[in-house]
Scaffold this active site. Structure first.
Site, PDB file in Angstrom:
ATOM      1  N   LYS A 199       0.856  -1.198   0.000  1.00 59.13           N
ATOM      2  CA  LYS A 199       0.000   0.000   0.000  1.00 59.13           C
ATOM      3  C   LYS A 199       0.892   1.249   0.000  1.00 59.13           C
ATOM      4  O   LYS A 199       1.534   1.560   0.991  1.00 59.13           O
ATOM      5  CB  LYS A 199      -0.923   0.058   1.214  1.00 59.13           C
ATOM      6  CG  LYS A 199      -1.973   1.172   1.016  1.00 59.13           C
ATOM      7  CD  LYS A 199      -2.544   1.733   2.273  1.00 59.13           C
ATOM      8  CE  LYS A 199      -1.740   2.843   2.905  1.00 59.13           C
ATOM      9  NZ  LYS A 199      -1.675   4.110   2.148  1.00 59.13           N
ATOM     10  N   GLU A 274      10.178   0.925  10.312  1.00 53.72           N
ATOM     11  CA  GLU A 274      11.205   1.961  10.097  1.00 53.72           C
ATOM     12  C   GLU A 274      10.478   3.267  10.368  1.00 53.72           C
ATOM     13  O   GLU A 274       9.636   3.680   9.581  1.00 53.72           O
ATOM     14  CB  GLU A 274      11.726   1.849   8.668  1.00 53.72           C
ATOM     15  CG  GLU A 274      13.118   2.405   8.515  1.00 53.72           C
ATOM     16  CD  GLU A 274      13.081   3.845   8.110  1.00 53.72           C
ATOM     17  OE1 GLU A 274      13.057   4.701   9.024  1.00 53.72           O
ATOM     18  OE2 GLU A 274      13.071   4.115   6.907  1.00 53.72           O
ATOM     19  N   CYS A 308      13.506  10.653   7.350  1.00 50.68           N
ATOM     20  CA  CYS A 308      13.405  10.144   8.719  1.00 50.68           C
ATOM     21  C   CYS A 308      14.738  10.326   9.449  1.00 50.68           C
ATOM     22  O   CYS A 308      14.767  10.414  10.667  1.00 50.68           O
ATOM     23  CB  CYS A 308      12.961   8.699   8.715  1.00 50.68           C
ATOM     24  SG  CYS A 308      13.812   7.716   7.499  1.00 50.68           S
ATOM     25  N   GLU A 405       9.734  15.051  16.004  1.00 49.33           N
ATOM     26  CA  GLU A 405      10.111  15.046  14.594  1.00 49.33           C
ATOM     27  C   GLU A 405       9.257  16.066  13.830  1.00 49.33           C
ATOM     28  O   GLU A 405       8.041  15.970  13.811  1.00 49.33           O
ATOM     29  CB  GLU A 405       9.883  13.648  14.013  1.00 49.33           C
ATOM     30  CG  GLU A 405      10.297  13.538  12.566  1.00 49.33           C
ATOM     31  CD  GLU A 405      10.187  12.113  12.024  1.00 49.33           C
ATOM     32  OE1 GLU A 405       9.135  11.487  12.200  1.00 49.33           O
ATOM     33  OE2 GLU A 405      11.171  11.647  11.432  1.00 49.33           O
TER      34      GLU A 405
HETATM   35  P1  NAP Z   1       1.956   8.007   8.378  1.00 49.38           P
HETATM   36  O1  NAP Z   1       0.532   8.287   8.652  1.00 49.38           O
HETATM   37  O2  NAP Z   1       2.752   7.238   9.345  1.00 49.38           O
HETATM   38  O3  NAP Z   1       1.995   7.290   6.932  1.00 49.38           O
HETATM   39  C1  NAP Z   1       2.847   6.248   6.516  1.00 49.38           C
HETATM   40  C2  NAP Z   1       2.050   5.154   5.821  1.00 49.38           C
HETATM   41  O4  NAP Z   1       1.198   4.506   6.774  1.00 49.38           O
HETATM   42  C3  NAP Z   1       1.114   5.671   4.729  1.00 49.38           C
HETATM   43  O5  NAP Z   1       1.035   4.722   3.678  1.00 49.38           O
HETATM   44  C4  NAP Z   1      -0.190   5.772   5.485  1.00 49.38           C
HETATM   45  O6  NAP Z   1      -1.327   5.812   4.678  1.00 49.38           O
HETATM   46  C5  NAP Z   1      -0.149   4.529   6.322  1.00 49.38           C
HETATM   47  N1  NAP Z   1      -1.049   4.535   7.468  1.00 49.38           N
HETATM   48  C6  NAP Z   1      -1.546   5.606   8.153  1.00 49.38           C
HETATM   49  N2  NAP Z   1      -2.359   5.199   9.143  1.00 49.38           N
HETATM   50  C7  NAP Z   1      -2.373   3.848   9.108  1.00 49.38           C
HETATM   51  C8  NAP Z   1      -3.023   2.845   9.883  1.00 49.38           C
HETATM   52  N3  NAP Z   1      -3.816   3.161  10.896  1.00 49.38           N
HETATM   53  N4  NAP Z   1      -2.817   1.552   9.570  1.00 49.38           N
HETATM   54  C9  NAP Z   1      -2.011   1.219   8.546  1.00 49.38           C
HETATM   55  N5  NAP Z   1      -1.377   2.115   7.772  1.00 49.38           N
HETATM   56  C10 NAP Z   1      -1.550   3.421   8.053  1.00 49.38           C
HETATM   57  O7  NAP Z   1       2.708   9.327   8.071  1.00 49.38           O
HETATM   58  P2  NAP Z   1       2.049  10.704   7.574  1.00 49.38           P
HETATM   59  O8  NAP Z   1       0.723  10.957   8.196  1.00 49.38           O
HETATM   60  O9  NAP Z   1       2.068  10.674   6.104  1.00 49.38           O
HETATM   61  O10 NAP Z   1       3.120  11.726   8.138  1.00 49.38           O
HETATM   62  C11 NAP Z   1       3.052  12.077   9.501  1.00 49.38           C
HETATM   63  C12 NAP Z   1       4.414  12.164  10.114  1.00 49.38           C
HETATM   64  O11 NAP Z   1       5.039  10.887  10.033  1.00 49.38           O
HETATM   65  C13 NAP Z   1       5.402  13.086   9.427  1.00 49.38           C
HETATM   66  O12 NAP Z   1       5.262  14.395   9.818  1.00 49.38           O
HETATM   67  C14 NAP Z   1       6.704  12.497   9.841  1.00 49.38           C
HETATM   68  O13 NAP Z   1       7.051  12.970  11.105  1.00 49.38           O
HETATM   69  C15 NAP Z   1       6.417  11.012   9.924  1.00 49.38           C
HETATM   70  N6  NAP Z   1       6.878  10.278   8.724  1.00 49.38           N
HETATM   71  C16 NAP Z   1       7.980   9.518   8.842  1.00 49.38           C
HETATM   72  C17 NAP Z   1       8.450   8.844   7.727  1.00 49.38           C
HETATM   73  C18 NAP Z   1       9.676   7.977   7.788  1.00 49.38           C
HETATM   74  O14 NAP Z   1      10.302   7.759   6.767  1.00 49.38           O
HETATM   75  N7  NAP Z   1      10.021   7.444   8.938  1.00 49.38           N
HETATM   76  C19 NAP Z   1       7.804   8.953   6.500  1.00 49.38           C
HETATM   77  C20 NAP Z   1       6.650   9.738   6.427  1.00 49.38           C
HETATM   78  C21 NAP Z   1       6.207  10.386   7.547  1.00 49.38           C
HETATM   79  P3  NAP Z   1      -1.817   7.254   4.178  1.00 49.38           P
HETATM   80  O15 NAP Z   1      -0.895   7.554   3.070  1.00 49.38           O
HETATM   81  O16 NAP Z   1      -3.202   7.083   3.741  1.00 49.38           O
HETATM   82  O17 NAP Z   1      -1.678   8.174   5.349  1.00 49.38           O
END
Ligand code: NAP
Ligand code: MG
Length: 501
Positions: A199, A274, A308, A405
Site C-alpha cells: 500500500k 522503520e 526520517c 520530529e
Molecule cells: P503516516 O501516517 O505514518 O503514513 C505512513 C504510511 O502509513 C502511509 O502509507 C499511510 O497511509 C499509512 N497509514 C496511516 N495510518 C495507518 C493505519 N492506521 N494503519 C495502517 N497504515 C496506516 O505518516 P504521515 O501521516 O504521512 O506523516 C506524519 C508524520 O510521520 C510526518 O510528519 C513524519 O514525522 C512522519 N513520517 C515519517 C516517515 C519515515 O520515513 N520514517 C515517512 C513519512 C512520515 P496514508 O498515506 O493514507 O496516510
C-alpha cells in the site's frame, strides 16, 4: 487533469499516465476498487489535482492477499529457482533504469521534490537496490551445525538450517521517497521468495503504480506483487490486521507504527518498522568549518527535511557556534525554492498542505517557547506547500521543536562545551535512527560513534545510503534493518532440520 507544467517538457508517457484514472494491481490485473471509489493525488507545487486513483479498502486488500497467498502457496513463484527469481528482479532493475526520466518526472510531480534530485538519487538508488537484492536471491543459505545432545549418548545427527521465505508480506510505505521506499521493501521480499501486497502513501501513489506495470513487463507471475493504493486508516489498517498476512513491513510515523503493532497482534504476524527520527548532527571544535557548514545544511535541507534521518538537531562546539550557525543560515538563504520541475530549483514544496501546516505549527510552537529564527521561519509564498529553510536558535533540549520530529526544513542549533555533556544531549531522545559527527580527529569521531544510540552514524558525511549498508533504528525509531543482507532476515524464517544418522 492538470498537466500544464513549467520548466521542462514532460515525457508523453508521464502525461498519459496521469491523464487516466489509475487502477490497482491485483493478481496481475488492473482493476477498480470494489467500492468504485477514487481519490485525488495533488501536485504540491500548485495544489492542483494531478491524477485520480482507485481507492482500495478492506475488500480489495482481501482480494490482493488471496492472490498473494495463492502465488506463494501453490503458484509459479514458489516453484521458480532462486536463480530465476534473481534474474527477474535484475530485469525489473533494467526496465526501471531504462525509464529513469519518466520515473523522475512522476516522482517530482507527485511528491514535489526537484527533478534533478529524483534523477540523480531516487531512481538510481532504487535501480541499484533491486540489482543488489537480485544478487542475494541465490545466496540465502543455511548452515550445518554440529550438535551434541547429552541425553542420547553415542547417537549421531546431521543438523542444518534452511532459510525459507516468511510467506505473504504486507508492505506500507510513506511519501517522502515513494519509489525508493517501494524498492527497499520489494527488493529483499522478492529475493527471499515472498509474495507482496503493497500500500503506497495516499499522497504519492503514482510511481509505485507505474512500477507495478514494470513488474508485469519483467515477467513476474500474477499475484506475486499486488499494489493497492488507498488510505492508511482503511486499506492500511486492513492489511496490517489481515489474518492471512505472515509479515507486515512499515515505514512511517512512530504513532502509526504503534497502530501497526496492535493490528498485527491478532495473528502475531512478524513486524518490522522503520519509524521517525530526531537525529543529532554534531560539529566538534577542531573541524574544517566550511565542510561542516555545508554538511550540516545538506543534512537537514536534503529532501526539504522530509527524511526520517534528517540531521534536525545540530550540536556545535560553543567556540565555533556563531560561525557555524551563520554559515548554515547563509546556506539556507541561498536555497532556491520553486517547483520541482524547474531546473534551477534547489528545494520544492512539502508534500501536502497537511505537512506544510504541521511544520508551520511546529515553528509557531518553537517561537512561543522562545526560539528565534536566524533565517526562514515561515511559509514561502501563498500558492503550493512551500516552507522556507529555517535555522532555530535560543532552543533548549526540552522544547517540542527539539524533541519531536518536524519532518520539514527546520534545524535547531544548540551549543555544547563538553563531550560527555554532548553525548548525553545527543542521546536525549525517544528516537535513535541516525547521527552525524564532524571532526578532524578521526579517533574521537569513532569513539563518539560508539557512544551514540543510533542505527546509523555518519562521520564527516551525512545522508550516505547504499543498498549494501543496513539502515534502521534504535529505540522508538523502529525494529529491524532495511537494505544490506540484514534486510533478508526480515523476510526469512529459519528452519532447523535434524536427522538421525
Ligand atoms: P503516516 O501516517 O505514518 O503514513 C505512513 C504510511 O502509513 C502511509 O502509507 C499511510 O497511509 C499509512 N497509514 C496511516 N495510518 C495507518 C493505519 N492506521 N494503519 C495502517 N497504515 C496506516 O505518516 P504521515 O501521516 O504521512 O506523516 C506524519 C508524520 O510521520 C510526518 O510528519 C513524519 O514525522 C512522519 N513520517 C515519517 C516517515 C519515515 O520515513 N520514517 C515517512 C513519512 C512520515 P496514508 O498515506 O493514507 O496516510
Ligand atoms: Mg497519514
Amino acid at each position: 487533469m492538470a498537466t500544464t507544467m513549467s520548466g521542462i517538457q514532460l515525457e508523453s508517457s508521464v502525461t498519459s499516465f496521469v491523464a487516466k484514472t489509475r487502477k490497482m494491481l491485483i493478481n496481475g490485473k488492473w482493476s477498480d476498487a470494489a467500492s468504485g471509489k477514487t481519490f485525488d493525488t495533488f501536485n504540491p507545487a500548485t495544489g492542483e489535482v494531478l491524477a485520480r486513483v482507485a481507492e482500495g479498502d478492506r475488500e480489495d486488500i482481501d482480494r490482493a492477499v488471496k492472490a498473494a497467498r495463492a502465488a506463494f502457496d501453490s503458484g509459479p513463484w514458489s516453484r521458480l529457482t532462486s536463480s530465476e527469481r534473481g534474474r527477474m528482479i535484475w530485469k525489473l532493475a533494467d526496465l526501471l533504469e531504462k525509464h529513469t526520466e519518466e520515473f523522475a518526472q512522476l516522482e517530482s510531480l507527485d511528491n514535489g521534490k526537484p527533478l534533478t534530485v529524483a534523477r540523480a538519487a531516487d531512481v538510481p538508488l532504487a535501480v541499484d537496490l533491486f540489482r543488489y537484492m537480485a544478487g542475494w536471491a541465490t545466496k540465502i543459505e543455511g548452515t550445518t551445525i554440529p550438535i551434541s545432545v547429552a541425553y542420547t549418548p553415542g547417537a549421531k545427527y546431521l543438523a542444518y538450517t534452511l532459510r525459507e521465505p516468511v510467506g505473504v508480506v504486507g508492505q506500507i510505505i510513506p511519501w517522502n521517497f515513494p519509489l525508493l521506499m517501494a524498492a527497499w521493501k520489494l527488493g529483499p521480499a522478492l529475493a527471499a521468495g515472498c509474495t507482496v501486497v503493497m500500500k503506497p502513501a495516499e499522497q504519492t501513489p503514482l510511481s509505485c503504480l507505474r512500477l507495478g506495470e514494470l513488474f508485469q513487463e519483467a515477467g513476474f507471475p500474477d499475484g506475486v506483487v499486488n499494489i493497492v493504493p488507498g488510505f492508511g486508516e482503511t486499506a492500511g489498517a486492513a492489511l496490517a490486521g489481515h489474518p492471512d498476512v505472515d509479515k507486515i513491513a512499515f515505514t512511517g510515523s512512530t504513532e502509526v507504527g504503534r497502530l501497526i503493532l496492535q493490528a498485527a497482534a491478532g495473528n502475531l504476524k512478524k513486524v518490522s518498522l522503520e519509524l521517525g527520527g530526531k537525529s543529532p548532527n554534531v560539529v566538534l571544535g577542531d573541524v574544517d568549518v566550511d565542510a561542516a557548514i555545508a554538511g550540516a545544511a545538506s543534512a537537514i535541507f536534503f529532501n526539504h527535511g522530509q527524511c526520517c534521518c534528517a540531521g534536525s538537531r545540530l550540536y556545535v562546539d560553543s567556540k565555533i557556534f556563531d560561525q557555524v550557525v551563520a554559515g548554515v543560515s547563509d546556506h539556507a538563504s541561498k536555497i532556491k525554492i520553486g517547483s520541482g520541475l524547474e531546473p534551477s530549483t534547489d528545494m520544492g514544496p512539502l508534500v501536502s498542505a497537511e505537512q506544510m501546516n504541521r511544520v508551520c505549527s511546529y515553528l509557531e510552537s518553537g517561537f512561543a517557547e522562545g526560539a528565534k529564527a536566524t533565517v526562514g521561519g515561515s511559509r514561502h509564498g501563498d500558492k503550493g506547500y512551500f516552507v522556507k529553510p529555517t535555522v532555530l536558535v535560543n532552543t533548549h533540549d526540552k522544547m517540542k521543536v527539539v524533541q519531536e520530529e518536524i519532518f520539514g526544513p527546520v534545524v535547531t542549533a544548540i551549543p555544547f562545551s563538553d563531550t560527555d555533556e554532548l553525548i548525553a544531549k545527543a542521546n536525549d531522545s525517544a528516537y535513535g535512527l541516525a547521527a552525524g559527527i564532524w571532526t578532524r580527529d578521526i579517533k574521537k569521531g569513532h569513539r563518539i560513534a560508539s557512544q551514540l544510540r543510533a542505527g546509523t552514524v555518519w562521520i564527516n558525511c551525512y545522508n550516505i545510503f547504499d543498498a549494501a549498508l543496513p539502515f534502521g533504528g534504535y529505540k522508538q525509531s523502529g525494529w529491524g534493518r532495511e537494505m544490506g543482507h540484514d534486510a533478508l532476515e526480515l523476510y526469512t524464517e529459519v528452519k532447523a532440520v535434524c536427522s538421525a544418522l
